[in-house]
Design a protein around this motif. Structure first.
Motif, PDB file in Angstrom:
ATOM      1  N   ALA A 210       1.928  -2.069 -23.490  1.00  0.00           N
ATOM      2  CA  ALA A 210       1.900  -1.706 -22.077  1.00  0.00           C
ATOM      3  C   ALA A 210       2.395  -2.861 -21.210  1.00  0.00           C
ATOM      4  O   ALA A 210       3.141  -2.660 -20.243  1.00  0.00           O
ATOM      5  CB  ALA A 210       0.488  -1.310 -21.664  1.00  0.00           C
ATOM      6  N   SER A 211       2.005  -4.084 -21.567  1.00  0.00           N
ATOM      7  CA  SER A 211       2.419  -5.270 -20.803  1.00  0.00           C
ATOM      8  C   SER A 211       3.924  -5.469 -20.875  1.00  0.00           C
ATOM      9  O   SER A 211       4.597  -5.687 -19.850  1.00  0.00           O
ATOM     10  CB  SER A 211       1.706  -6.513 -21.333  1.00  0.00           C
ATOM     11  OG  SER A 211       0.306  -6.380 -21.254  1.00  0.00           O
ATOM     12  N   LEU A 212       4.475  -5.397 -22.082  1.00  0.00           N
ATOM     13  CA  LEU A 212       5.915  -5.574 -22.264  1.00  0.00           C
ATOM     14  C   LEU A 212       6.705  -4.492 -21.534  1.00  0.00           C
ATOM     15  O   LEU A 212       7.699  -4.769 -20.850  1.00  0.00           O
ATOM     16  CB  LEU A 212       6.252  -5.537 -23.763  1.00  0.00           C
ATOM     17  CG  LEU A 212       5.761  -6.715 -24.608  1.00  0.00           C
ATOM     18  CD1 LEU A 212       5.825  -6.362 -26.088  1.00  0.00           C
ATOM     19  CD2 LEU A 212       6.598  -7.967 -24.330  1.00  0.00           C
ATOM     20  N   THR A 213       6.249  -3.252 -21.671  1.00  0.00           N
ATOM     21  CA  THR A 213       6.947  -2.127 -21.057  1.00  0.00           C
ATOM     22  C   THR A 213       6.892  -2.176 -19.540  1.00  0.00           C
ATOM     23  O   THR A 213       7.903  -1.961 -18.853  1.00  0.00           O
ATOM     24  CB  THR A 213       6.344  -0.796 -21.551  1.00  0.00           C
ATOM     25  OG1 THR A 213       6.399  -0.756 -22.983  1.00  0.00           O
ATOM     26  CG2 THR A 213       7.108   0.393 -20.983  1.00  0.00           C
ATOM     27  N   LEU A 214       5.722  -2.467 -19.006  1.00  0.00           N
ATOM     28  CA  LEU A 214       5.566  -2.539 -17.554  1.00  0.00           C
ATOM     29  C   LEU A 214       6.425  -3.641 -16.948  1.00  0.00           C
ATOM     30  O   LEU A 214       7.034  -3.461 -15.898  1.00  0.00           O
ATOM     31  CB  LEU A 214       4.103  -2.777 -17.191  1.00  0.00           C
ATOM     32  CG  LEU A 214       3.234  -1.529 -17.032  1.00  0.00           C
ATOM     33  CD1 LEU A 214       1.789  -1.935 -16.863  1.00  0.00           C
ATOM     34  CD2 LEU A 214       3.694  -0.699 -15.851  1.00  0.00           C
ATOM     35  N   GLY A 215       6.432  -4.788 -17.609  1.00  0.00           N
ATOM     36  CA  GLY A 215       7.227  -5.895 -17.106  1.00  0.00           C
ATOM     37  C   GLY A 215       8.697  -5.528 -17.018  1.00  0.00           C
ATOM     38  O   GLY A 215       9.366  -5.807 -16.016  1.00  0.00           O
ATOM     39  N   TYR A 216       9.188  -4.866 -18.054  1.00  0.00           N
ATOM     40  CA  TYR A 216      10.598  -4.491 -18.079  1.00  0.00           C
ATOM     41  C   TYR A 216      10.888  -3.331 -17.132  1.00  0.00           C
ATOM     42  O   TYR A 216      11.797  -3.411 -16.283  1.00  0.00           O
ATOM     43  CB  TYR A 216      11.003  -4.109 -19.501  1.00  0.00           C
ATOM     44  CG  TYR A 216      12.470  -3.768 -19.635  1.00  0.00           C
ATOM     45  CD1 TYR A 216      13.431  -4.781 -19.700  1.00  0.00           C
ATOM     46  CD2 TYR A 216      12.900  -2.445 -19.674  1.00  0.00           C
ATOM     47  CE1 TYR A 216      14.777  -4.476 -19.813  1.00  0.00           C
ATOM     48  CE2 TYR A 216      14.244  -2.130 -19.779  1.00  0.00           C
ATOM     49  CZ  TYR A 216      15.183  -3.145 -19.845  1.00  0.00           C
ATOM     50  OH  TYR A 216      16.508  -2.848 -19.945  1.00  0.00           O
ATOM     51  N   ALA A 217      10.109  -2.251 -17.252  1.00  0.00           N
ATOM     52  CA  ALA A 217      10.356  -1.054 -16.448  1.00  0.00           C
ATOM     53  C   ALA A 217      10.141  -1.321 -14.957  1.00  0.00           C
ATOM     54  O   ALA A 217      10.909  -0.851 -14.116  1.00  0.00           O
ATOM     55  CB  ALA A 217       9.450   0.088 -16.914  1.00  0.00           C
ATOM     56  N   GLY A 218       9.098  -2.092 -14.640  1.00  0.00           N
ATOM     57  CA  GLY A 218       8.826  -2.395 -13.234  1.00  0.00           C
ATOM     58  C   GLY A 218       9.986  -3.143 -12.589  1.00  0.00           C
ATOM     59  O   GLY A 218      10.392  -2.850 -11.461  1.00  0.00           O
ATOM     60  N   ALA A 219      10.531  -4.110 -13.320  1.00  0.00           N
ATOM     61  CA  ALA A 219      11.658  -4.886 -12.801  1.00  0.00           C
ATOM     62  C   ALA A 219      12.899  -4.017 -12.632  1.00  0.00           C
ATOM     63  O   ALA A 219      13.615  -4.110 -11.629  1.00  0.00           O
ATOM     64  CB  ALA A 219      11.955  -6.061 -13.728  1.00  0.00           C
ATOM     65  N   ARG A 220      13.168  -3.140 -13.594  1.00  0.00           N
ATOM     66  CA  ARG A 220      14.357  -2.285 -13.519  1.00  0.00           C
ATOM     67  C   ARG A 220      14.227  -1.243 -12.418  1.00  0.00           C
ATOM     68  O   ARG A 220      15.210  -0.933 -11.729  1.00  0.00           O
ATOM     69  CB  ARG A 220      14.597  -1.597 -14.868  1.00  0.00           C
ATOM     70  CG  ARG A 220      14.946  -2.555 -15.994  1.00  0.00           C
ATOM     71  CD  ARG A 220      16.170  -3.391 -15.700  1.00  0.00           C
ATOM     72  NE  ARG A 220      17.406  -2.693 -16.026  1.00  0.00           N
ATOM     73  CZ  ARG A 220      18.598  -3.078 -15.626  1.00  0.00           C
ATOM     74  NH1 ARG A 220      18.733  -4.141 -14.850  1.00  0.00           N
ATOM     75  NH2 ARG A 220      19.679  -2.397 -15.965  1.00  0.00           N
ATOM     76  N   LEU A 221      13.032  -0.688 -12.230  1.00  0.00           N
ATOM     77  CA  LEU A 221      12.820   0.296 -11.172  1.00  0.00           C
ATOM     78  C   LEU A 221      13.060  -0.305  -9.790  1.00  0.00           C
ATOM     79  O   LEU A 221      13.486   0.394  -8.868  1.00  0.00           O
ATOM     80  CB  LEU A 221      11.395   0.864 -11.248  1.00  0.00           C
ATOM     81  CG  LEU A 221      11.144   1.888 -12.364  1.00  0.00           C
ATOM     82  CD1 LEU A 221       9.661   2.237 -12.446  1.00  0.00           C
ATOM     83  CD2 LEU A 221      11.973   3.149 -12.130  1.00  0.00           C
TER      84      LEU A 221
END
Length: 296
Positions: A210-221
């Motif tokens: 969840a941490s890895l995904t959120l960091g990446y997805a949040g930045a891209r969004l």
């Protein structure tokens, strides 16, 4: 394990050396860089300081963890990123400058966020015993987290060549300490290890993903470039578990609280590597984003 001088004295000293080494890699310019990249820094810090503890709380509640294990997961969530996150970011072509900036800020903020989140968790989960981070223990956290970083930065500003030479040995020392402490914490609870692995393994694994995904997805969004997204992902997903282990074992004097961080310290290398390959196997569609112009 808790009562040995190795844990009560040796581990805090080892962490102080590690944080000193971290300070040797930082400069005042790393803090100033925030003004030039406020969006990227705000996204990463917002996720790390606010969202991650909420996710951790949701997981420990959903899985109904033992109170001390729940406190351990919350302590892990409050722990900052570190030099390992920067290394992974470099390996997968992330914005290393952003990682260094976030690590610098987090090293300071951790002196506040760790005691606050850990104390809230202790109260919420009714952890037994004198587990709270009282004022004296809060001061101890500050002493072993922030002060060595400040000293390392001071040394770098005056002896840059020494700082460059010391970087690699301190990194190797950091990995060795993390491995030894993680193995020791797991072995000291070997009678309960299978049970803990069943409880905490799933929770920490989900938390890491969840941490890895959120960091990446949040930045891209939020339309940050691919290098910034990778940097955010690694900074948020790879915690400085040595800090969490030291606080659990030598400040809170609890091996059980240390178990989630010990398990996470193994899982994060595997999951971060797999995640890094997943998000970099396809080239980004925006060439301008790959240059990381928003941070550099």
């Amino acid at each position: 394990m808790n009562d040995s001088a190795l844990i009560t004295v040796g581990l805090p000293i080892a962490l102080a050396i590690i944080m000193f080494g971290l300070g040797l890699t930082l400069t005042v310019a790393d803090f100033r860089r925030v003004a030039r990249s406020p969006k990227a820094v705000a996204v990463a810090l917002g996720l790390q300081i606010v969202v991650l503890p909420l996710i951790a709380f949701g997981l420990v509640t959903a899985f109904d963890l033992d109170p001390l294990l729940a406190v351990g997961v919350m302590l892990l969530a409050a722990s900052p990123g570190g030099t390992t996150a920067t290394l992974f970011s470099h390996l997968f072509r992330g914005d290393v400058a952003l990682n260094i900036t976030l690590t610098a800020i987090n090293s300071v903020l951790a002196a506040v966020t760790i005691p606050v989140i850990t104390n809230l968790a202790i109260a919420r989960f009714d952890a037994e015993g004198e587990l709270g981070l009282q004022l004296a223990k809060v001061v101890q956290v500050i002493a072993i987290v922030v002060i060595p970083v400040a000293i390392g930065m001071l040394v770098r500003s005056r002896r840059e060549e020494f700082a460059e030479r010391a970087d690699r040995p301190v990194r190797v020392f950091s990995i060795a300490v993390l491995a030894l402490v993680s193995i020791g914490a797991l072995l000291s609870e070997r009678e309960n290890l299978v049970d803990y692995a069943q409880q905490v393994g799933v929770v920490t694994g989900l938390f890491c993903l969840a941490s890895l995904t959120l960091g990446y997805a949040g930045a891209r969004l939020l339309r940050l470039g691919q290098p910034q997204a990778i940097a955010c992902s690694m900074e948020i997903g790879i915690h400085n578990t040595t800090v969490a282990l030291t606080i659990a074992l030598s400040v809170l004097d609890s091996t059980e609280v240390a178990i989630p961080s010990a398990v996470y310290s193994v899982l994060m290398y595997i999951l971060a590597t797999a995640f890094g390959f997943l998000i970099t196997r396809r080239p980004t569609r925006r060439p301008e984003a790959a240059r990381g112009e928003e941070v550099r």
